[in-house]
Design a protein around this motif. Sequence first.
Motif, short mmCIF file in Angstrom:
data_model
loop_
_atom_site.label_atom_id
_atom_site.label_comp_id
_atom_site.label_asym_id
_atom_site.label_seq_id
_atom_site.Cartn_x
_atom_site.Cartn_y
_atom_site.Cartn_z
N ASN A 258 -6.91 -0.18 8.60
CA ASN A 258 -6.84 0.71 7.44
C ASN A 258 -5.70 1.72 7.58
O ASN A 258 -4.92 1.94 6.65
CB ASN A 258 -8.16 1.47 7.27
CG ASN A 258 -9.31 0.55 6.92
OD1 ASN A 258 -9.12 -0.61 6.57
ND2 ASN A 258 -10.52 1.06 7.06
N VAL A 259 -5.61 2.32 8.76
CA VAL A 259 -4.56 3.32 9.01
C VAL A 259 -3.18 2.70 8.91
O VAL A 259 -2.26 3.24 8.28
CB VAL A 259 -4.76 3.98 10.39
CG1 VAL A 259 -3.56 4.88 10.73
CG2 VAL A 259 -6.05 4.80 10.41
N LEU A 260 -3.02 1.53 9.53
CA LEU A 260 -1.72 0.86 9.52
C LEU A 260 -1.33 0.41 8.12
O LEU A 260 -0.16 0.47 7.75
CB LEU A 260 -1.76 -0.35 10.47
CG LEU A 260 -1.78 -0.01 11.96
CD1 LEU A 260 -2.04 -1.27 12.79
CD2 LEU A 260 -0.46 0.63 12.39
N PHE A 261 -2.33 -0.04 7.35
CA PHE A 261 -2.01 -0.46 5.98
C PHE A 261 -1.54 0.72 5.13
O PHE A 261 -0.59 0.61 4.36
CB PHE A 261 -3.21 -1.13 5.32
CG PHE A 261 -2.93 -1.53 3.90
CD1 PHE A 261 -2.29 -2.73 3.62
CD2 PHE A 261 -3.29 -0.72 2.83
CE1 PHE A 261 -2.02 -3.11 2.32
CE2 PHE A 261 -3.02 -1.08 1.53
CZ PHE A 261 -2.38 -2.28 1.27
N VAL A 262 -2.22 1.86 5.27
CA VAL A 262 -1.82 3.05 4.52
C VAL A 262 -0.41 3.48 4.93
O VAL A 262 0.43 3.79 4.08
CB VAL A 262 -2.83 4.20 4.75
CG1 VAL A 262 -2.30 5.50 4.15
CG2 VAL A 262 -4.18 3.86 4.12
N MET A 263 -0.14 3.45 6.23
CA MET A 263 1.20 3.79 6.71
C MET A 263 2.23 2.80 6.16
O MET A 263 3.32 3.20 5.73
CB MET A 263 1.22 3.78 8.24
CG MET A 263 0.43 4.91 8.89
SD MET A 263 0.35 4.74 10.69
CE MET A 263 2.09 4.83 11.12
N PHE A 264 1.88 1.51 6.19
CA PHE A 264 2.80 0.49 5.66
C PHE A 264 3.09 0.73 4.18
O PHE A 264 4.25 0.68 3.75
CB PHE A 264 2.20 -0.90 5.86
CG PHE A 264 2.77 -1.94 4.93
CD1 PHE A 264 4.05 -2.43 5.13
CD2 PHE A 264 2.03 -2.41 3.86
CE1 PHE A 264 4.60 -3.38 4.26
CE2 PHE A 264 2.56 -3.36 2.99
CZ PHE A 264 3.85 -3.84 3.20
N ALA A 265 2.03 0.98 3.40
CA ALA A 265 2.21 1.17 1.96
C ALA A 265 3.11 2.38 1.68
O ALA A 265 4.00 2.32 0.83
CB ALA A 265 0.85 1.35 1.29
N LEU A 266 2.88 3.46 2.42
CA LEU A 266 3.68 4.67 2.21
C LEU A 266 5.15 4.43 2.58
O LEU A 266 6.07 4.81 1.84
CB LEU A 266 3.11 5.83 3.03
CG LEU A 266 1.74 6.37 2.58
CD1 LEU A 266 1.25 7.43 3.56
CD2 LEU A 266 1.83 6.94 1.17
N VAL A 267 5.37 3.79 3.74
CA VAL A 267 6.74 3.53 4.19
C VAL A 267 7.43 2.54 3.27
O VAL A 267 8.59 2.72 2.89
CB VAL A 267 6.74 3.02 5.64
CG1 VAL A 267 8.13 2.54 6.05
CG2 VAL A 267 6.26 4.11 6.59
N PHE A 268 6.72 1.47 2.88
CA PHE A 268 7.32 0.44 2.04
C PHE A 268 7.75 1.02 0.69
O PHE A 268 8.90 0.86 0.27
CB PHE A 268 6.32 -0.69 1.81
CG PHE A 268 6.90 -1.88 1.07
CD1 PHE A 268 7.40 -2.97 1.75
CD2 PHE A 268 6.96 -1.89 -0.32
CE1 PHE A 268 7.94 -4.06 1.08
CE2 PHE A 268 7.49 -2.96 -1.01
CZ PHE A 268 7.99 -4.05 -0.30
N ILE A 269 6.83 1.70 0.02
CA ILE A 269 7.12 2.20 -1.32
C ILE A 269 8.18 3.29 -1.28
O ILE A 269 9.10 3.32 -2.11
CB ILE A 269 5.82 2.68 -2.00
CG1 ILE A 269 4.87 1.49 -2.24
CG2 ILE A 269 6.13 3.39 -3.31
CD1 ILE A 269 3.51 1.88 -2.75
N SER A 270 8.08 4.19 -0.29
CA SER A 270 9.06 5.29 -0.23
C SER A 270 10.45 4.77 0.15
O SER A 270 11.45 5.24 -0.39
CB SER A 270 8.59 6.35 0.77
OG SER A 270 8.49 5.79 2.07
#
Length: 385
Positions: A258-270
């Motif tokens: 869950n933590v890694l996915f949230v980090m991935f989503a934030l990094v990817f979109i930004s």
Amino acid sequence: ELGFVLKIRFWLPHNVTWADLKNTDESTFPQAEDLYLACPLAFCMFMIRLVFERFIARPCALGLKIQANGPQKAQPNAILEKVFTAITKHPDEKRLEGLSKQLDWDVRTIQRWFRQRRNQEKPSTLARFCESMWRFTFYLYIFTYGVRFLKKSPWLWNTRECWYNYPYQPLTVDLHYYYILELSFYLSLLFSQFTDIRRKDFLLMFLHHVATICLITFSYVNNMARVGTLVMCLHDAADVLLEAAKMANYGKCQRLCNVLFVMFALVFISSRLGVCPVWILNSTVFESWEIVGPYPSWWVFNVLLVLLQALHTFWSYLIVCIACRAISRGKAGKWNPLHVSKDDRSDIESSSDEDEVLPPSQKHQTNGTNGTNGYLSSSPCPDEH
């Protein structure tokens, strides 16, 4: 002679010829023939991957108690096997009723047989983990190398440096190594895509790999290598987190996933929707136009970048959809963003064959290690039931 002139005018800015970019004792410039090295290196990288998955990733997976066995095998049946291999893997209602009468089986049993037979062709969780661990290892290495290289480069802090004195910018050993390694990896991905886990977005990923290879090749031949290093490093950042999230998912480490996915989503979109257009596209379109001016291959390079940006937008939309669906389902309990419905799965995690919707009584039978090994279910993780 006219064709040669047109070729020069396509690749290089006005009043610049290939002779101007020949290597000398004082300066070394990118040469198109340098890229031939990427083909044998891509093959070597594929062989290294096989060794890595066998002797490093597999023991790690077994240490995490990831099962080596695949989905439950379908009961042998010559008639159904013939239909599956020669006619269709997804029989319609009319064909199901005909097979039901022919075999004296109920329709639900035949549906379950086709589902199990499709799942039989999917790789095990262990195979998926090994693939993700290989990609994670490469992305982590190349991203770390890129950051260390760019920290010493003036164009990281001022993108206009990408175009000053262009195209007479010398090629360094570190930059050459960075380019050849990235090109070799994406060439290996392009060909191994036909042997890897086949996903629903196969064509999109194929287009992505082709566009990436073309961008790397174009930027190297044109000596746009400086801005090329910025593009490569920016894109590798999110890929590290995605593969790490997949590994956590396969290892049933839900909180970490869950933590890694949230980090991935934030990094990817930004990075893909923010930094890339504001920082990269602004430099390749406006700064280069102002300092160097446009020429034919400049247009091709920027069109490829815009195509890549369109793919980023589409994938960002899918990531947001997955996150919203996972959060809405998590209202009743814990949520896992990589355990999503078949309508949302794409680059995050999907396979080519999708399960049809089952009655609640049968869903319980396929959410565990039998059937889909848990990673295709739309419910919480199997170990939470």
